[in-house]
Design a protein around this motif. Structure first.
Motif, PDB file in Angstrom:
ATOM      1  N   LYS A 128      -7.295 -21.058 -51.948  1.00  8.40           N
ATOM      2  CA  LYS A 128      -5.863 -20.868 -52.171  1.00  8.40           C
ATOM      3  C   LYS A 128      -5.509 -19.490 -52.726  1.00  8.40           C
ATOM      4  CE  LYS A 128      -5.243 -25.776 -53.352  1.00  8.40           C
ATOM      5  NZ  LYS A 128      -6.632 -26.194 -53.545  1.00  8.40           N
ATOM      6  N   HIS A 129      -6.518 -18.687 -53.062  1.00  7.84           N
ATOM      7  CA  HIS A 129      -6.234 -17.431 -53.749  1.00  7.84           C
ATOM      8  C   HIS A 129      -6.372 -16.229 -52.826  1.00  7.84           C
ATOM      9  CE1 HIS A 129      -5.932 -19.191 -57.755  1.00  7.84           C
ATOM     10  NE2 HIS A 129      -6.972 -19.947 -57.450  1.00  7.84           N
ATOM     11  N   VAL A 130      -5.444 -15.302 -52.959  1.00 12.49           N
ATOM     12  CA  VAL A 130      -5.515 -14.049 -52.208  1.00 12.49           C
ATOM     13  C   VAL A 130      -6.796 -13.307 -52.575  1.00 12.49           C
ATOM     14  CG1 VAL A 130      -4.374 -11.827 -51.773  1.00 12.49           C
ATOM     15  CG2 VAL A 130      -3.010 -13.906 -52.024  1.00 12.49           C
ATOM     16  N   ARG A 131      -7.251 -13.476 -53.806  1.00  6.18           N
ATOM     17  CA  ARG A 131      -8.462 -12.775 -54.246  1.00  6.18           C
ATOM     18  C   ARG A 131      -9.703 -13.235 -53.475  1.00  6.18           C
ATOM     19  NH1 ARG A 131     -10.160 -11.856 -59.094  1.00  6.18           N
ATOM     20  NH2 ARG A 131      -8.158 -12.032 -60.167  1.00  6.18           N
ATOM     21  N   SER A 132      -9.596 -14.342 -52.717  1.00  3.32           N
ATOM     22  CA  SER A 132     -10.731 -14.778 -51.906  1.00  3.32           C
ATOM     23  C   SER A 132     -11.008 -13.810 -50.765  1.00  3.32           C
ATOM     24  CB  SER A 132     -10.468 -16.183 -51.344  1.00  3.32           C
ATOM     25  OG  SER A 132     -10.402 -17.138 -52.382  1.00  3.32           O
ATOM     26  N   GLU A 133     -10.062 -12.918 -50.491  1.00  2.00           N
ATOM     27  CA  GLU A 133     -10.231 -11.928 -49.426  1.00  2.00           C
ATOM     28  C   GLU A 133     -10.928 -10.674 -49.983  1.00  2.00           C
ATOM     29  OE1 GLU A 133      -7.286  -8.823 -47.157  1.00  2.00           O
ATOM     30  OE2 GLU A 133      -6.594 -10.884 -47.332  1.00  2.00           O
ATOM     31  N   LYS A 134     -12.211 -10.541 -49.698  1.00  2.00           N
ATOM     32  CA  LYS A 134     -12.956  -9.383 -50.184  1.00  2.00           C
ATOM     33  C   LYS A 134     -13.683  -8.684 -49.048  1.00  2.00           C
ATOM     34  CE  LYS A 134     -13.971 -11.800 -54.516  1.00  2.00           C
ATOM     35  NZ  LYS A 134     -13.543 -13.135 -54.072  1.00  2.00           N
ATOM     36  N   ASP A 135     -14.519  -9.459 -48.382  1.00  2.00           N
ATOM     37  CA  ASP A 135     -15.347  -8.906 -47.314  1.00  2.00           C
ATOM     38  C   ASP A 135     -15.579 -10.008 -46.279  1.00  2.00           C
ATOM     39  OD1 ASP A 135     -17.203 -10.649 -48.427  1.00  2.00           O
ATOM     40  OD2 ASP A 135     -18.229  -9.073 -49.539  1.00  2.00           O
ATOM     41  N   LYS A 136     -16.442  -9.729 -45.317  1.00  2.56           N
ATOM     42  CA  LYS A 136     -16.627 -10.683 -44.230  1.00  2.56           C
ATOM     43  C   LYS A 136     -17.193 -12.021 -44.704  1.00  2.56           C
ATOM     44  CE  LYS A 136     -21.160  -8.816 -42.787  1.00  2.56           C
ATOM     45  NZ  LYS A 136     -21.892  -8.198 -41.649  1.00  2.56           N
ATOM     46  N   TYR A 137     -18.000 -12.000 -45.756  1.00  3.61           N
ATOM     47  CA  TYR A 137     -18.602 -13.246 -46.230  1.00  3.61           C
ATOM     48  C   TYR A 137     -17.558 -14.147 -46.906  1.00  3.61           C
ATOM     49  CZ  TYR A 137     -22.602 -10.143 -45.650  1.00  3.61           C
ATOM     50  OH  TYR A 137     -23.501  -9.237 -45.156  1.00  3.61           O
ATOM     51  N   SER A 138     -16.750 -13.558 -47.777  1.00  2.85           N
ATOM     52  CA  SER A 138     -15.726 -14.344 -48.462  1.00  2.85           C
ATOM     53  C   SER A 138     -14.688 -14.853 -47.472  1.00  2.85           C
ATOM     54  CB  SER A 138     -15.055 -13.512 -49.565  1.00  2.85           C
ATOM     55  OG  SER A 138     -14.463 -12.348 -49.034  1.00  2.85           O
ATOM     56  N   ILE A 139     -14.379 -14.048 -46.460  1.00  2.00           N
ATOM     57  CA  ILE A 139     -13.389 -14.456 -45.456  1.00  2.00           C
ATOM     58  C   ILE A 139     -13.938 -15.588 -44.591  1.00  2.00           C
ATOM     59  CG2 ILE A 139     -12.108 -13.693 -43.431  1.00  2.00           C
ATOM     60  CD1 ILE A 139     -12.051 -10.885 -44.790  1.00  2.00           C
ATOM     61  N   GLU A 140     -15.195 -15.478 -44.198  1.00  2.00           N
ATOM     62  CA  GLU A 140     -15.804 -16.546 -43.395  1.00  2.00           C
ATOM     63  C   GLU A 140     -15.795 -17.861 -44.168  1.00  2.00           C
ATOM     64  OE1 GLU A 140     -19.980 -17.764 -41.123  1.00  2.00           O
ATOM     65  OE2 GLU A 140     -19.692 -15.705 -41.809  1.00  2.00           O
ATOM     66  N   ALA A 141     -16.136 -17.805 -45.464  1.00  2.00           N
ATOM     67  CA  ALA A 141     -16.136 -19.016 -46.290  1.00  2.00           C
ATOM     68  C   ALA A 141     -14.732 -19.614 -46.375  1.00  2.00           C
ATOM     69  CB  ALA A 141     -16.663 -18.698 -47.682  1.00  2.00           C
ATOM     70  N   MET A 142     -13.712 -18.752 -46.479  1.00  2.00           N
ATOM     71  CA  MET A 142     -12.334 -19.214 -46.558  1.00  2.00           C
ATOM     72  C   MET A 142     -11.902 -19.909 -45.273  1.00  2.00           C
ATOM     73  SD  MET A 142      -8.809 -17.031 -47.138  1.00  2.00           S
ATOM     74  CE  MET A 142      -9.789 -15.709 -47.763  1.00  2.00           C
ATOM     75  N   ILE A 143     -12.193 -19.299 -44.134  1.00  2.00           N
ATOM     76  CA  ILE A 143     -11.801 -19.888 -42.853  1.00  2.00           C
ATOM     77  C   ILE A 143     -12.625 -21.139 -42.566  1.00  2.00           C
ATOM     78  CG2 ILE A 143     -11.745 -19.471 -40.359  1.00  2.00           C
ATOM     79  CD1 ILE A 143     -11.003 -16.557 -40.993  1.00  2.00           C
ATOM     80  N   GLU A 144     -13.868 -21.138 -42.985  1.00  2.00           N
ATOM     81  CA  GLU A 144     -14.709 -22.344 -42.863  1.00  2.00           C
ATOM     82  C   GLU A 144     -14.061 -23.517 -43.581  1.00  2.00           C
ATOM     83  OE1 GLU A 144     -18.029 -24.900 -42.238  1.00  2.00           O
ATOM     84  OE2 GLU A 144     -17.796 -22.882 -41.417  1.00  2.00           O
ATOM     85  N   ASN A 145     -13.568 -23.275 -44.803  1.00  6.31           N
ATOM     86  CA  ASN A 145     -12.982 -24.338 -45.607  1.00  6.31           C
ATOM     87  C   ASN A 145     -11.591 -24.724 -45.112  1.00  6.31           C
ATOM     88  OD1 ASN A 145     -12.973 -26.195 -47.717  1.00  6.31           O
ATOM     89  ND2 ASN A 145     -12.137 -24.755 -49.185  1.00  6.31           N
TER      90      ASN A 145
END
Length: 403
Positions: A128-145
């Motif tokens: 739910k947090h904008v701070r989850s957007e850092k790099d490809k790994y954090s973004i992949e985890a976000m879209i996965e969830n």
């Protein structure tokens, strides 16, 4: 530093509402809510968080017969249970269980298939947090969830269809400038593609004041640890209280028609600046503060709890990726109903994507993640292709680089 009466501060200095904005809509729908919830079986995913637990507290007022709560935060589930068990006159169904597990895991699927059917299913598990957007790994985890696991769950629900299915969204899905908002916009498109199979609703709503992980909740932690505060000076947000966050989700879930996206009727006059909230908090605490010019200056000041010792605060202009300076709930292209409910607007989704189209988008995203050449910009390009209103705001900075 005195103990903060958070509900009192929220009502008087943030929402400026003495009673819930949704109280009239709850009252006008009270019989229908009771009819749809009483003696029904309920499954809540992500129920240990602020919004999920607030939803649970609201829905328990109508006495369901069965409540299962799933969350990968074991400590959060423990605290939720303690809260409910410690409240005088709190209704808890005899068949009440909490499961510390991930809703994407096989053990969850085993539990669901054995314990179903659930007549009401609500999913609050999300990044739910904008701070989850850092790099490809954090973004992949976000879209996965937010997307991939949500689809797996929907496919599971096809085997035991609920009467009501709710999946929480975000105001940041409206004209998204960050990947979190884009992922939730894609999630909205995904869940609506199942609306011919069973009832689907969602809600976009404002910041939840003092919710877990929020800036304001962080203030409480900083005070307890005698650490300075930092605050964006130019960001304005809509706010609801924790109780109101649970109420709008309950109304959307139960009262909403399939394909409805609910949002609170809040207007530009209701936007609140974080700097104003911060100043009001110090007045509320009868405590002075000193404005610092940098993080280094703020951290260099020794903090004690004496009344006459000013507390260091660093106000800064927002300069991180994906940070919109204001909030909105819908775009000019949305079909919006502002007349049906007293406190709620509804975005009416007329046309939905075919599941094959959604599957194609998900397949291409997974293919990108499984390649050896993907990066943040390539992910953004793919999302822009699927979401024409996605206008990513990239500054090269993320919130993990700040206090």
């Amino acid at each position: 530093m005195k103990i903060i009466d958070i509900p009192n501060f929220i009502n008087n200095h943030i929402t400026k509402r003495k009673k819930s904005i949704f109280s009239e809509d709850i009252e006008s729908n009270i019989d229908y809510l009771s009819n749809q919830i009483k003696n029904k079986s309920i499954l809540v995913i992500g129920g240990a968080g602020t919004i999920g637990s607030s939803f649970i507290k609201e829905i328990l007022k109508f006495k369901p017969s069965k409540l299962y709560v799933v969350d990968n935060n074991e400590n959060g589930l423990t605290e939720l249970t303690r809260q409910l068990r410690s409240n005088l006159n709190q209704f808890i169904p005899k068949n009440f269980k909490t499961y510390p597990m991930n809703f994407g895991d096989n053990v969850f699927k085993k539990m669901f298939l054995e314990e179903a059917p659930f007549q009401i299913v609500a999913n609050f598990a999300a990044h739910k947090h904008v701070r989850s957007e850092k790099d490809k790994y954090s973004i992949e985890a976000m879209i996965e969830n937010n997307v991939f696991k949500a689809k797996e769950f929907l496919d599971l629900l096809l085997k035991n269809k609920p009467d009501h299915f709710f999946c929480v969204s975000t105001d940041k899905a409206a004209n998204p400038v960050n990947i979190m908002g884009a992922s939730k916009k894609l999630m909205e498109e995904l869940i609506m593609s199942y609306s011919n199979d069973f009832k689907i609703t969602t809600a976009r709503f404002a910041n939840v004041a003092f919710s877990n992980g929020s800036l304001l909740a962080g203030y409480i932690e900083r005070f307890s640890k005698k650490q300075p505060l930092s605050c964006p000076s130019d960001v304005r947000r809509f706010f609801v209280s924790p109780q109101e966050s649970g109420q709008i989700c309950m109304l959307a879930c139960i009262v909403g028609k399939s394909r409805d996206i609910f949002f609170p009727k809040l207007y530009e006059k209701d936007l609140v600046n974080f700097k104003t909230i911060t100043k009001d908090l110090f007045k509320f605490l009868n405590k002075s503060f000193v404005e610092c010019q940098s993080e280094e200056e703020a951290k260099s000041i020794i903090i004690n709890n004496s009344k006459n010792s000013p507390y260091p605060v660093y106000f800064f202009k927002s300069d991180t990726s994906g940070e919109k300076l204001y909030e909105e709930f819908y775009s000019e292209l949305d079909k919006v109903d502002l007349s049906t409910h007293s406190s709620l607007g509804v975005i009416k989704i007329i046309a939905v994507s075919d599941k094959k189209i959604i599957n194609s988008k998900i397949f291409k995203l997974k293919k990108l993640f499984n390649s050896n050449i993907y990066n943040k910009s390539k992910i953004v390009d793919v999302l822009k292709k699927y979401l024409p209103d996605f206008d990513h705001l990239e500054t090269g900075k993320n919130l993990d680089q700040k206090m």
